[in-house]
Design a protein around this motif. Structure first.
Motif, PDB file in Angstrom:
ATOM      1  N   UNK A 111     -27.498  16.273  20.201  1.00 15.87           N
ATOM      2  CA  UNK A 111     -27.920  15.781  18.907  1.00 15.87           C
ATOM      3  C   UNK A 111     -27.735  16.939  17.717  1.00 15.87           C
ATOM      4  N   UNK A 112     -27.394  16.510  16.742  1.00 15.72           N
ATOM      5  CA  UNK A 112     -26.948  17.642  15.665  1.00 15.72           C
ATOM      6  C   UNK A 112     -28.350  18.393  15.101  1.00 15.72           C
ATOM      7  N   UNK A 113     -28.339  19.505  15.216  1.00 21.44           N
ATOM      8  CA  UNK A 113     -29.509  20.301  14.540  1.00 21.44           C
ATOM      9  C   UNK A 113     -29.143  21.165  13.240  1.00 21.44           C
ATOM     10  N   UNK A 114     -30.175  21.551  12.758  1.00 23.89           N
ATOM     11  CA  UNK A 114     -30.190  22.199  11.452  1.00 23.89           C
ATOM     12  C   UNK A 114     -31.253  23.388  11.644  1.00 23.89           C
ATOM     13  N   UNK A 115     -30.853  24.462  10.863  1.00 18.59           N
ATOM     14  CA  UNK A 115     -32.070  25.578  10.968  1.00 18.59           C
ATOM     15  C   UNK A 115     -32.801  25.108   9.635  1.00 18.59           C
ATOM     16  N   UNK A 116     -34.051  25.858   9.884  1.00 24.20           N
ATOM     17  CA  UNK A 116     -35.037  25.402   8.809  1.00 24.20           C
ATOM     18  C   UNK A 116     -34.799  25.823   7.371  1.00 24.20           C
ATOM     19  N   UNK A 117     -33.970  26.880   7.255  1.00 27.41           N
ATOM     20  CA  UNK A 117     -33.185  27.465   5.976  1.00 27.41           C
ATOM     21  C   UNK A 117     -32.376  26.546   5.600  1.00 27.41           C
ATOM     22  N   UNK A 118     -31.454  25.640   6.339  1.00 23.61           N
ATOM     23  CA  UNK A 118     -30.548  24.725   5.992  1.00 23.61           C
ATOM     24  C   UNK A 118     -31.413  23.709   5.376  1.00 23.61           C
ATOM     25  N   UNK A 119     -32.388  23.452   6.020  1.00 28.61           N
ATOM     26  CA  UNK A 119     -33.493  22.077   5.505  1.00 28.61           C
ATOM     27  C   UNK A 119     -34.047  22.499   4.246  1.00 28.61           C
ATOM     28  N   UNK A 120     -34.518  23.574   3.922  1.00 25.90           N
ATOM     29  CA  UNK A 120     -35.274  23.973   2.774  1.00 25.90           C
ATOM     30  C   UNK A 120     -34.184  24.175   1.788  1.00 25.90           C
ATOM     31  N   UNK A 121     -33.156  24.631   1.937  1.00 27.76           N
ATOM     32  CA  UNK A 121     -31.793  24.795   0.952  1.00 27.76           C
ATOM     33  C   UNK A 121     -31.517  23.561   0.518  1.00 27.76           C
ATOM     34  N   UNK A 122     -31.395  22.480   1.364  1.00 34.18           N
ATOM     35  CA  UNK A 122     -30.915  21.066   1.122  1.00 34.18           C
ATOM     36  C   UNK A 122     -32.027  20.397   0.286  1.00 34.18           C
ATOM     37  N   UNK A 160     -40.502   7.370  13.655  1.00 29.96           N
ATOM     38  CA  UNK A 160     -39.492   7.418  14.607  1.00 29.96           C
ATOM     39  C   UNK A 160     -39.791   6.265  15.413  1.00 29.96           C
ATOM     40  N   UNK A 161     -41.074   5.898  15.623  1.00 33.12           N
ATOM     41  CA  UNK A 161     -41.211   4.811  16.634  1.00 33.12           C
ATOM     42  C   UNK A 161     -40.420   3.515  15.907  1.00 33.12           C
ATOM     43  N   UNK A 162     -40.207   3.347  14.730  1.00 26.31           N
ATOM     44  CA  UNK A 162     -39.792   2.158  14.285  1.00 26.31           C
ATOM     45  C   UNK A 162     -38.146   2.457  13.827  1.00 26.31           C
ATOM     46  N   UNK A 163     -37.478   3.509  14.176  1.00 23.47           N
ATOM     47  CA  UNK A 163     -36.258   3.742  13.736  1.00 23.47           C
ATOM     48  C   UNK A 163     -35.201   2.938  14.634  1.00 23.47           C
ATOM     49  N   UNK A 164     -34.395   2.108  13.982  1.00 24.37           N
ATOM     50  CA  UNK A 164     -33.409   1.388  14.956  1.00 24.37           C
ATOM     51  C   UNK A 164     -32.532   2.155  15.829  1.00 24.37           C
ATOM     52  N   UNK A 165     -32.456   3.462  15.148  1.00 27.50           N
ATOM     53  CA  UNK A 165     -31.585   4.448  16.034  1.00 27.50           C
ATOM     54  C   UNK A 165     -32.295   4.988  17.295  1.00 27.50           C
ATOM     55  N   UNK A 166     -33.584   4.793  17.357  1.00 30.60           N
ATOM     56  CA  UNK A 166     -34.431   5.714  18.333  1.00 30.60           C
ATOM     57  C   UNK A 166     -33.528   5.730  19.831  1.00 30.60           C
ATOM     58  N   UNK A 167     -33.360   4.826  20.434  1.00 32.04           N
ATOM     59  CA  UNK A 167     -32.625   5.046  21.641  1.00 32.04           C
ATOM     60  C   UNK A 167     -31.545   6.053  21.574  1.00 32.04           C
ATOM     61  N   UNK A 168     -30.456   5.833  20.721  1.00 30.83           N
ATOM     62  CA  UNK A 168     -29.396   6.623  20.531  1.00 30.83           C
ATOM     63  C   UNK A 168     -30.010   8.310  20.405  1.00 30.83           C
ATOM     64  N   UNK A 169     -30.841   8.480  19.519  1.00 30.97           N
ATOM     65  CA  UNK A 169     -31.260   9.701  19.134  1.00 30.97           C
ATOM     66  C   UNK A 169     -31.896  10.531  20.305  1.00 30.97           C
ATOM     67  N   UNK A 211     -31.458   9.691  23.390  1.00 33.71           N
ATOM     68  CA  UNK A 211     -30.209   9.946  24.415  1.00 33.71           C
ATOM     69  C   UNK A 211     -29.501  11.199  24.089  1.00 33.71           C
ATOM     70  N   UNK A 212     -29.036  11.342  22.639  1.00 38.48           N
ATOM     71  CA  UNK A 212     -28.277  12.554  22.227  1.00 38.48           C
ATOM     72  C   UNK A 212     -29.256  13.841  22.507  1.00 38.48           C
ATOM     73  N   UNK A 213     -30.645  13.650  22.146  1.00 36.84           N
ATOM     74  CA  UNK A 213     -31.611  14.954  22.397  1.00 36.84           C
ATOM     75  C   UNK A 213     -31.620  15.206  23.839  1.00 36.84           C
ATOM     76  N   UNK A 214     -31.660  14.141  24.491  1.00 36.56           N
ATOM     77  CA  UNK A 214     -31.685  14.544  26.169  1.00 36.56           C
ATOM     78  C   UNK A 214     -30.538  15.270  26.796  1.00 36.56           C
TER      79      UNK A 214
END
Length: 99
Positions: free
Chosen positions: A77-88, A59-68, A70-73
């Motif tokens: 920020x788009x989110x997913x359920x754990x079920x979606x993550x595991x299925x993917x 996360x510290x080295x992510x070039x999109x860190x500032x945008x992410x 800001x979106x979280x705050x």
């Protein structure tokens, strides 16, 4: 018309999954905090500490860190359920925890 993803994951991690790779990606006090936590962890918890800090370093080295951040705050920020993550992950042929 084609659609471009808002964010895509690089094919390789930015941070090597090694003690030195993690330490090199962390800055100043965070690096010292990493070493302190790892040094105080019981041997059976060292891998958990490394995994957590590897995520922090990625996360510290992510070039999109500032945008992410800001979106979280601001709640956009788009989110997913754990079920979606595991299925993917399963659909992509990856191992699942506990398998």
């Amino acid at each position: 018309m084609s659609v471009q993803p808002v964010y895509h994951h690089p094919p390789q991690p930015r941070v090597p999954r090694t003690l030195d790779g993690i330490a090199a990606a962390l800055q100043g006090g965070r690096r010292m905090e990493f070493y302190r936590e790892l040094g105080q962890a019981p041997i059976d918890q060292a891998e958990q500490v490394l995994n957590r800090w590897w995520c922090e370093a990625e996360m510290d080295t992510d070039p999109e860190q500032d945008r992410i951040i800001a979106a979280a705050r601001n709640g956009t920020l788009p989110t997913s359920t754990m079920a979606d993550v595991l299925r993917l992950r399963r659909d992509r042929g990856g191992d699942l925890p506990g398998e």
